[in-house]
Design an enzyme around this catalytic site. Structure first.
Site, short mmCIF file in Angstrom:
data_model
loop_
_atom_site.label_atom_id
_atom_site.label_comp_id
_atom_site.label_asym_id
_atom_site.label_seq_id
_atom_site.Cartn_x
_atom_site.Cartn_y
_atom_site.Cartn_z
N ASP A 104 75.49 5.10 -57.16
CA ASP A 104 73.96 4.86 -57.39
C ASP A 104 73.40 4.85 -58.60
O ASP A 104 74.21 5.31 -59.51
CB ASP A 104 73.27 6.04 -56.52
N1 URA Z 1 77.65 9.04 -52.67
C1 URA Z 1 76.13 8.98 -53.23
O1 URA Z 1 75.49 9.49 -52.48
N2 URA Z 1 75.96 8.31 -54.25
C2 URA Z 1 77.05 7.86 -54.91
O2 URA Z 1 76.64 7.10 -56.07
C3 URA Z 1 78.42 8.02 -54.73
C4 URA Z 1 78.65 8.81 -53.48
#
Ligand code: URA
Length: 242
Positions: A104
């Protein structure tokens, strides 16, 4: 030694026929001279290969470890936001690299950038059982019931079914290590939100045999070492049950 057309088609940018045309039109230069034939063989190592003046990496595939900082998107292009590729020098932005497994925008940590689509596929396939681990900090305190819920495979409110996952509590009650073998959209955030403990910080530490190099500053990258590449190759060929 490999044929010029094999090296150029290996970039994924041209078909063999197009390479033939490019060579015929004198648009391909090898080590400073116009290439004479697509069949001519060259050593990829140290090859100075250009098409229309643009340097083409002779390496079959490129594998980079990046310490992703927060604030960049794990994409190759984005009309509005900065992408992780913008951390790379221009010549590495032109070899078809993409992030193998997204993080993310606000997640930090280990990101593998490669143009080896088959490897990326294998690493991300839940069937291949390649674990990814994350350091997580939540708003709240993690407890044994959270660990048990992760271990049993959660089904979230929106129907998302998660494979069994690991949650190890650390000394600070709001910190833990999560182990996933899949990578669904916002997965850790959604799993922990479902437990009433929203994520406030997330960082990927490992991906299969790769561990984020502690000497890499946020935003820094380096090519994988030969050992790391060999370890990835070894793990992609394993198909473990479960
Ligand atoms: N899970 C999430 O919620 N975000 C990420 O970036 C990776 C795994």
């Amino acid at each position: 030694m490999e044929r010029l057309d094999k090296i150029l088609t290996g970039t994924g940018r041209w078909s063999r026929r197009e390479v033939k045309e490019l060579v015929k039109a004198g648009r391909v230069r090898v080590n400073g001279a116009a290439a004479r034939s697509p069949e001519e063989k060259y050593d990829r190592e140290g090859l100075d290969l250009r098409v229309d003046g643009e340097t083409i990496s002779g390496a079959r595939f490129v594998y980079l470890m990046l310490h992703k900082p927060a604030g960049l998107v794990s994409a190759t292009e984005d009309p509005r936001q900065k992408t992780v590729l913008e951390l790379l020098p221009p010549h590495l932005r032109r070899v078809g690299l993409f992030p193998a497994g997204r993080l993310d925008r606000d997640t930090e940590g280990l990101l593998l950038l490669t143009n080896d689509g088959a490897l990326a596929h294998d690493l991300l396939s839940p069937k291949k059982h390649v674990d990814k681990t994350y350091f997580v900090r939540v708003d709240g305190a993690l407890d044994e019931a959270d660990c048990a819920a992760f271990a049993s495979g959660m089904t979230l409110g929106d129907g998302l079914e998660c494979l069994p996952a690991g949650l190890e509590r650390l000394e600070a009650p709001d910190e833990g290590i999560v182990t996933l073998r899949e990578g669904k959209y916002h997965q850790i955030k959604r799993m922990l939100a479902a437990r009433g403990k929203p994520v406030v910080y997330l960082k990927r530490l490992t991906m299969g045999p790769l561990t984020l190099d502690p000497t890499l500053e946020k935003g820094a990258w380096r090519p994988l070492t030969g050992e790391e590449r060999a370890a990835l190759e070894a793990c992609r060929s394993l198909r473990r049950p479960g």
